[in-house]
Design a protein around this motif. Structure first.
Motif, PDB file in Angstrom:
ATOM      1  N   VAL A  85       0.819  -1.201   0.000  1.00 28.20           N
ATOM      2  CA  VAL A  85       0.000   0.000   0.000  1.00 28.20           C
ATOM      3  C   VAL A  85       0.859   1.259   0.000  1.00 28.20           C
ATOM      4  CG1 VAL A  85      -0.327   0.242   2.516  1.00 28.20           C
ATOM      5  CG2 VAL A  85      -2.100   1.033   0.938  1.00 28.20           C
ATOM      6  N   ILE A  86       2.005   1.221   0.645  1.00 27.28           N
ATOM      7  CA  ILE A  86       2.898   2.383   0.612  1.00 27.28           C
ATOM      8  C   ILE A  86       3.387   2.632  -0.815  1.00 27.28           C
ATOM      9  CG2 ILE A  86       5.171   3.230   1.342  1.00 27.28           C
ATOM     10  CD1 ILE A  86       4.570   1.743   4.039  1.00 27.28           C
ATOM     11  N   ALA A  87       3.728   1.559  -1.528  1.00 27.29           N
ATOM     12  CA  ALA A  87       4.162   1.706  -2.919  1.00 27.29           C
ATOM     13  C   ALA A  87       3.044   2.267  -3.790  1.00 27.29           C
ATOM     14  CB  ALA A  87       4.651   0.364  -3.462  1.00 27.29           C
ATOM     15  N   LEU A  88       1.809   1.789  -3.579  1.00 24.94           N
ATOM     16  CA  LEU A  88       0.678   2.297  -4.347  1.00 24.94           C
ATOM     17  C   LEU A  88       0.399   3.764  -4.026  1.00 24.94           C
ATOM     18  CD1 LEU A  88      -1.782  -0.731  -4.098  1.00 24.94           C
ATOM     19  CD2 LEU A  88      -0.923   0.271  -6.233  1.00 24.94           C
ATOM     20  N   ALA A  89       0.436   4.107  -2.742  1.00 28.45           N
ATOM     21  CA  ALA A  89       0.142   5.484  -2.331  1.00 28.45           C
ATOM     22  C   ALA A  89       1.186   6.461  -2.844  1.00 28.45           C
ATOM     23  CB  ALA A  89       0.051   5.561  -0.810  1.00 28.45           C
ATOM     24  N   ASN A  90       2.419   5.994  -3.018  1.00 29.14           N
ATOM     25  CA  ASN A  90       3.492   6.852  -3.532  1.00 29.14           C
ATOM     26  C   ASN A  90       3.601   6.786  -5.050  1.00 29.14           C
ATOM     27  OD1 ASN A  90       4.246   7.789  -0.998  1.00 29.14           O
ATOM     28  ND2 ASN A  90       5.773   6.182  -0.690  1.00 29.14           N
ATOM     29  N   HIS A  91       2.611   6.202  -5.693  1.00 27.63           N
ATOM     30  CA  HIS A  91       2.624   5.987  -7.137  1.00 27.63           C
ATOM     31  C   HIS A  91       2.770   7.298  -7.905  1.00 27.63           C
ATOM     32  CE1 HIS A  91       1.470   4.176 -11.008  1.00 27.63           C
ATOM     33  NE2 HIS A  91       0.613   5.172 -11.157  1.00 27.63           N
ATOM     34  N   ASN A  92       2.140   8.348  -7.428  1.00 26.59           N
ATOM     35  CA  ASN A  92       2.160   9.627  -8.144  1.00 26.59           C
ATOM     36  C   ASN A  92       3.309  10.529  -7.718  1.00 26.59           C
ATOM     37  OD1 ASN A  92      -0.071   9.641 -10.015  1.00 26.59           O
ATOM     38  ND2 ASN A  92      -1.416   9.537  -8.246  1.00 26.59           N
ATOM     39  N   THR A  93       4.290   9.984  -7.017  1.00 27.43           N
ATOM     40  CA  THR A  93       5.504  10.699  -6.572  1.00 27.43           C
ATOM     41  C   THR A  93       5.210  11.828  -5.594  1.00 27.43           C
ATOM     42  OG1 THR A  93       5.649  12.372  -8.356  1.00 27.43           O
ATOM     43  CG2 THR A  93       6.605  10.184  -8.779  1.00 27.43           C
ATOM     44  N   LEU A 109       5.283   7.948   3.570  1.00 26.12           N
ATOM     45  CA  LEU A 109       4.430   8.488   2.517  1.00 26.12           C
ATOM     46  C   LEU A 109       4.964   9.830   2.021  1.00 26.12           C
ATOM     47  CD1 LEU A 109       0.942   7.682   4.076  1.00 26.12           C
ATOM     48  CD2 LEU A 109       2.102   6.450   2.221  1.00 26.12           C
ATOM     49  N   LYS A 110       4.997   9.996   0.714  1.00 29.60           N
ATOM     50  CA  LYS A 110       5.435  11.257   0.107  1.00 29.60           C
ATOM     51  C   LYS A 110       4.242  12.199   0.052  1.00 29.60           C
ATOM     52  CE  LYS A 110       8.900   8.874  -2.702  1.00 29.60           C
ATOM     53  NZ  LYS A 110       9.283   8.463  -4.077  1.00 29.60           N
ATOM     54  N   SER A 111       3.947  12.778   1.191  1.00 27.30           N
ATOM     55  CA  SER A 111       2.731  13.580   1.335  1.00 27.30           C
ATOM     56  C   SER A 111       3.020  14.809   2.176  1.00 27.30           C
ATOM     57  CB  SER A 111       1.634  12.729   1.991  1.00 27.30           C
ATOM     58  OG  SER A 111       0.411  13.411   2.017  1.00 27.30           O
ATOM     59  N   GLY A 112       2.411  15.918   1.811  1.00 27.91           N
ATOM     60  CA  GLY A 112       2.631  17.144   2.568  1.00 27.91           C
ATOM     61  C   GLY A 112       1.983  17.136   3.933  1.00 27.91           C
ATOM     62  N   MET A 113       0.910  16.358   4.088  1.00 27.16           N
ATOM     63  CA  MET A 113       0.179  16.294   5.353  1.00 27.16           C
ATOM     64  C   MET A 113      -0.230  14.847   5.599  1.00 27.16           C
ATOM     65  SD  MET A 113      -2.149  19.753   4.882  1.00 27.16           S
ATOM     66  CE  MET A 113      -2.557  19.407   3.168  1.00 27.16           C
ATOM     67  N   VAL A 114      -0.036  14.366   6.805  1.00 28.55           N
ATOM     68  CA  VAL A 114      -0.379  12.986   7.150  1.00 28.55           C
ATOM     69  C   VAL A 114      -1.189  12.997   8.441  1.00 28.55           C
ATOM     70  CG1 VAL A 114       0.491  10.691   7.740  1.00 28.55           C
ATOM     71  CG2 VAL A 114       1.712  12.081   6.042  1.00 28.55           C
TER      72      VAL A 114
END
Length: 484
Positions: A396-404, A426-431
């Motif tokens: 799921v981490i790989a899928l969630a980071n799919h869009n870089t 996760l490559k996300s600005g907010m978690v």
């Protein structure tokens, strides 16, 4: 519901187009098709005229004492409070929202103004280490004129969050709101700040289309652009701004991830997923457009979401107790429907919804979503819950980071340590742990990397950094003698 009261604070009985040369346009209420008002449309010449006036006015604004700047911003917040009911209803009607959403925009506007009022009273720089006999200072100085290009979905918040801190930092501002929401996204703000005592020409509002937006981006008198909108338009703005060596803040949304682990409470998880996917018809940059569900609980969660989708009422949010209002216009409705239908043809399973009457699109549930389907690869921006199953944390981490990169991510699980460890990858600005993705407190840095934007943030501690630039100053008692 009748036309807006022309004796009220927002008086648009006379069309607001006297000084614009791009023609006029009706502002249509999505829920009813009624004309709310008529506004002027700006062209490139209007943009050039506004930026000249703003650049001239900004020179005097810089010299206004900090306490006086702060007082204007506080008065603006007080005026939003004073006219709360009227302004909330107008936001509701213009954006096709339910009334609590319109009220939320006004409450946040009040907070944004009061937070911005504190900026002029903060430290504006640093004393740096230096050699004896020399003072070395780094200070924050305004850019000059900031161009703000804002969207239709939360037009007041997403415009004002740039306008208020930019003004507080000593800039002038030119707003190019979406032409579908020019009042909430600009004219309302201008009316408030004029009443609050903001000097003339420091704030211009130019409703318009691509011509006006592009003219603002390339104007030599505008050194910074703050844009909120789609990744496609954001890329175009970033490209143009880069050519003209401008600072640019891009907040694009695009991909957000809600991850539901196998030990989650199913009722709470379904509530979070429904809220994150369907709030304001999914027209939110933080919407939970990718809902990852552990395969062991996917069937149970899907059934709960189908039940909610079947029973949530859809209608005119300004006149009834409904959960969802209309999409903003027919173009947006047709885009959402085409994405849903294309994904079904590609193998997604329709569990609920995917029907509409007028602009009212039913809450929709799709399962079996995979990369390559439109609802996975593109931002739906509609009331669609896209369910993606997974078996392992690594998957799921790989899928969630799919869009870089994404703007917001969330994980629901009572296993806090496990969820925190996943969130940090996760490559996300907010978690958010044990919440859905739609969250903002105004005091937090708001932004994200990759498809979510260019990594900049606005809000809270990010504002002074965003709307000013560093200037280094050194002072010596006397000029030294150099060996040349």
């Amino acid at each position: 519901m009748g036309a807006p009261d022309t004796t009220a604070f927002l008086n648009f009985s006379t069309p607001s187009h006297a000084s614009l040369s791009g023609g006029t346009r009706d502002v249509i209420e999505p829920a009813t098709g009624q004309v709310l008002c008529t506004v002027g449309i700006a062209n490139a010449a209007d943009v050039a005229s506004a930026t000249r006036a703003s650049a001239a006015a900004q020179k005097a604004w810089v010299a206004v004492p900090p306490r006086d700047k702060a007082a204007i911003l506080r008065r603006a917040g007080d005026l939003f409070q004073q006219h709360f009911d009227e302004l909330a209803l107008y936001c509701t009607r213009e954006t096709g929202a339910i009334l609590p959403k319109g009220q939320h925009e006004i409450r946040e506007a009040i907070t944004i103004c009061h937070l911005a009022a504190a900026l002029p009273m903060q430290s504006q720089g640093l004393v740096l280490p230096s050699v004896p006999g020399r003072s070395s200072i780094a200070r924050r100085v305004p850019h000059g004129v900031v161009g703000v290009i804002s969207p239709f979905n939360f037009p007041l918040i997403l415009t004002l969050r740039a306008v208020a801190p930019a003004l507080a930092a000593g800039n002038a501002v030119v707003i190019k709101p979406d032409s579908r929401t020019p009042v909430s996204g600009g004219l309302m703000i201008a009316r408030i700040f004029a009443e609050a005592g903001l000097p003339k020409d420091l704030l211009h509002v130019l409703p318009g289309d691509a011509e006006a937006g592009e003219a603002l981006v390339i104007d030599p008198l505008v050194p910074m652009i703050a844009f909120t909108g789609s990744p496609a338009v954001g890329r175009r703005i970033g490209e143009l701004a880069g050519r003209h060596l401008k600072k640019v803040s891009l907040e694009l949304g695009g991909a957000n991830n809600l991850i539901i682990l196998e030990d989650a409470d199913l009722d709470l998880a379904a509530s979070n997923a429904a809220w994150g996917a369907w709030l304001h018809q999914g027209q939110i940059c933080m919407a939970s457009n990718h809902i990852y569900v552990h395969s062991s609980i996917a069937a149970q969660l899907t059934q709960r979401l189908v039940t909610k989708a079947t029973h949530l009422p859809v209608g005119d949010g300004a006149s009834g107790q409904v959960a969802l209002g209309p999409l903003i216009d027919a173009k947006q409705r047709d885009r959402v429907h085409a994405m849903v239908q294309d994904s079904i043809k590609a193998g997604a399973k329709l569990e609920a919804g995917a029907t509409y009457e007028g602009l009212f699109y039913k809450p929709t549930v799709l399962s079996g979503i995979k990369p390559g389907m439109r609802v996975f690869d593109e931002e739906t921006f509609g009331p669609v819950a896209n369910l993606i199953t997974f078996d392992t944390d690594e998957e799921v981490i790989a899928l969630a980071n799919h869009n870089t990169g994404s703007l917001a991510s969330a994980i629901i699980s009572p296993s806090i340590g496990r969820a925190m460890a996943m969130g940090q990858q996760l490559k996300s600005g907010m978690v958010h742990i044990n919440d859905q993705t739609v969250n903002d407190d105004c005091v937090n840095p708001f932004g994200g990397p990759g498809i979510a934007g260019n990594g900049t943030s606005v809000g809270g501690p990010a504002d002074l950094e965003e709307y000013t630039q560093w200037q280094w100053i050194t002072v010596k008692d006397t000029a030294p003698a150099y060996p040349f």
